[in-house]
Design a protein around this motif. Structure first.
Motif, PDB file in Angstrom:
ATOM      1  N   VAL A 112      -6.340   1.392   2.601  1.00  0.00           N
ATOM      2  CA  VAL A 112      -5.085   0.762   3.021  1.00  0.00           C
ATOM      3  C   VAL A 112      -5.295  -0.684   3.478  1.00  0.00           C
ATOM      4  O   VAL A 112      -4.551  -1.592   3.079  1.00  0.00           O
ATOM      5  CB  VAL A 112      -4.399   1.587   4.132  1.00  0.00           C
ATOM      6  N   GLU A 113      -6.285  -0.917   4.329  1.00  0.00           N
ATOM      7  CA  GLU A 113      -6.446  -2.235   4.938  1.00  0.00           C
ATOM      8  C   GLU A 113      -6.678  -3.319   3.895  1.00  0.00           C
ATOM      9  O   GLU A 113      -6.029  -4.387   3.932  1.00  0.00           O
ATOM     10  CB  GLU A 113      -7.608  -2.215   5.940  1.00  0.00           C
ATOM     11  N   GLU A 168     -16.011  -0.218  -2.353  1.00  0.00           N
ATOM     12  CA  GLU A 168     -15.061  -1.131  -1.720  1.00  0.00           C
ATOM     13  C   GLU A 168     -14.915  -2.439  -2.486  1.00  0.00           C
ATOM     14  O   GLU A 168     -13.801  -2.969  -2.609  1.00  0.00           O
ATOM     15  CB  GLU A 168     -15.492  -1.392  -0.276  1.00  0.00           C
ATOM     16  N   PRO A 211      -1.457   2.477   8.729  1.00  0.00           N
ATOM     17  CA  PRO A 211      -0.717   1.225   8.528  1.00  0.00           C
ATOM     18  C   PRO A 211      -0.291   0.981   7.077  1.00  0.00           C
ATOM     19  O   PRO A 211      -0.236  -0.153   6.604  1.00  0.00           O
ATOM     20  CB  PRO A 211      -1.718   0.170   8.983  1.00  0.00           C
ATOM     21  N   THR A 212       0.027   2.039   6.362  1.00  0.00           N
ATOM     22  CA  THR A 212       0.464   1.911   4.976  1.00  0.00           C
ATOM     23  C   THR A 212       1.959   1.606   4.922  1.00  0.00           C
ATOM     24  O   THR A 212       2.725   2.025   5.796  1.00  0.00           O
ATOM     25  CB  THR A 212       0.139   3.204   4.200  1.00  0.00           C
ATOM     26  N   ARG A 227      -8.860   4.856   3.789  1.00  0.00           N
ATOM     27  CA  ARG A 227      -9.778   3.726   3.937  1.00  0.00           C
ATOM     28  C   ARG A 227      -9.419   2.582   2.984  1.00  0.00           C
ATOM     29  O   ARG A 227      -9.903   1.461   3.153  1.00  0.00           O
ATOM     30  CB  ARG A 227     -11.224   4.163   3.709  1.00  0.00           C
ATOM     31  N   GLU A 270     -11.431  -3.732  -4.186  1.00  0.00           N
ATOM     32  CA  GLU A 270     -10.800  -5.013  -3.860  1.00  0.00           C
ATOM     33  C   GLU A 270     -10.588  -5.852  -5.117  1.00  0.00           C
ATOM     34  O   GLU A 270      -9.546  -6.506  -5.270  1.00  0.00           O
ATOM     35  CB  GLU A 270     -11.630  -5.780  -2.840  1.00  0.00           C
ATOM     36  N   ASN A 290      -3.430  -3.894   1.831  1.00  0.00           N
ATOM     37  CA  ASN A 290      -2.429  -4.663   2.581  1.00  0.00           C
ATOM     38  C   ASN A 290      -2.769  -6.150   2.595  1.00  0.00           C
ATOM     39  O   ASN A 290      -1.891  -7.007   2.462  1.00  0.00           O
ATOM     40  CB  ASN A 290      -2.336  -4.150   4.013  1.00  0.00           C
ATOM     41  N   ARG A 291      -4.036  -6.454   2.776  1.00  0.00           N
ATOM     42  CA  ARG A 291      -4.449  -7.858   2.847  1.00  0.00           C
ATOM     43  C   ARG A 291      -4.266  -8.554   1.504  1.00  0.00           C
ATOM     44  O   ARG A 291      -3.727  -9.666   1.439  1.00  0.00           O
ATOM     45  CB  ARG A 291      -5.905  -7.954   3.315  1.00  0.00           C
ATOM     46  N   SER A 316       0.852  -1.190   0.000  1.00  0.00           N
ATOM     47  CA  SER A 316       0.000   0.000   0.000  1.00  0.00           C
ATOM     48  C   SER A 316       0.884   1.234   0.000  1.00  0.00           C
ATOM     49  O   SER A 316       1.753   1.395   0.853  1.00  0.00           O
ATOM     50  CB  SER A 316      -0.890   0.008   1.244  1.00  0.00           C
TER      51      SER A 316
END
Length: 290
Positions: A227-228, A201, A30-31, A225, A205, A231-232, A11
């Motif tokens: 980032v999560e 979203e 958390p990027t 918003r 994804e 990352n996954r 990210s």
């Protein structure tokens, strides 16, 4: 594999350089990486002040594990040279340069950074966002050792092609593929472009999944918003990491026993599968503490 490839860049979030609150908030996100922006997100009359703010932020050392890059204004604009000098003095992890479509542009940026005293650790990240850049991606990627990352500028590419933004990105797939081929042939990292609808979203994804399947190392983002999910998707799942371990263990056991063939889950394993397993495992370990 090189450190540049193994460093997680799942990210990579653009942050507006004129917004002091945004630069402060970025310290908590958390990027994997941040691009402190002096280009599109900053109005012309705000650029000099934003340049000072971004340079100070990049030099602060307050962003923890996050890789910090400064996006300068593109070559040929009134702000480009001053941006490069300020970035060189700040010494960020990278300088992101828009509208790079030739090796000559890379060389000019490299000379300017070195003349301004940029430390060796400050890399060039080249944004490729025109038809010419797609066709010359290999030459751009191979132009300099200081250039370590290609960044897709998919919005500008779509504009140049007169293409529509559609699910699946069919109009852009040729350009994405050419840029990936150029990056990989030169041994460089490549980041996918942004997704514009921050409220969609599921669409975001899906595009992350597409980008990972294509082979991108990560994706550039326009909103925290995103980032999560990013990352996954761009990190190995626990199942993928476990399979990578089993592939490595089975292959090493076969080599120790003098066997030339090994299978895991019914599939034959060769050196290339082991190399990929080691890359997957290294990335899983790199992101595990973030």
């Amino acid at each position: 594999m090189t450190d540049a490839i193994l460093r997680p860049r799942r990210s990579v979030l653009y942050m507006p350089g004129a917004n002091e609150r945004a630069l402060e908030k970025a310290k908590t996100l958390p990027t994997d990486a941040l691009i402190l922006d002096l280009e599109d997100s900053v109005a012309p009359d705000a650029k000099p002040e934003a340049r000072k703010r971004v340079a100070a932020a990049a030099a602060s050392g307050e962003y923890g594990y996050r890789e910090v890059a400064i996006r300068v204004n593109s070559p040929g604009t009134p702000w480009h040279e001053d941006d490069l000098r300020a970035a060189a003095e700040a010494g960020p992890d990278a300088v992101v340069v828009p509208k790079v479509d030739s090796a000559a542009t890379v060389h000019a940026v490299e000379r300017a950074l070195e003349a301004a005293g940029a430390p060796d650790r400050t890399a060039i990240w080249a944004m490729v966002e025109t038809p010419r850049a797609m066709l010359d991606a290999r030459a751009v990627a191979a132009a300099s050792e200081r250039l370590r990352v290609l960044v897709m500028g998919t919005n500008d590419l779509a504009k140049e092609l007169h293409a529509e933004h559609v699910p699946g990105r069919a109009p852009l797939l040729t350009g994405l593929s050419l840029a990936l081929l150029g990056a990989r042939e030169a041994g460089k990292v490549i980041l996918d472009g942004v997704y514009n609808d921050v409220t969609d979203e599921s669409g975001f994804e899906a595009e992350c999944v597409q980008g990972r399947r294509f082979g991108f190392d990560g994706k550039t983002l326009i909103h925290p918003r995103q980032v999560e999910v990013c990352n996954r998707v761009f990190a190995p799942s626990p199942e993928e990491a476990d399979k990578a371990r089993r592939i490595i263990e089975a292959f090493e056991e076969a080599v120790a026993e003098g066997r030339g063939v090994v299978t895991v889950d019914g599939r034959m394993i060769e050196n290339l599968h082991v190399d990929d397993a080691r890359r997957v495992l290294a990335l899983a370990e790199a992101v595990s503490g973030r």
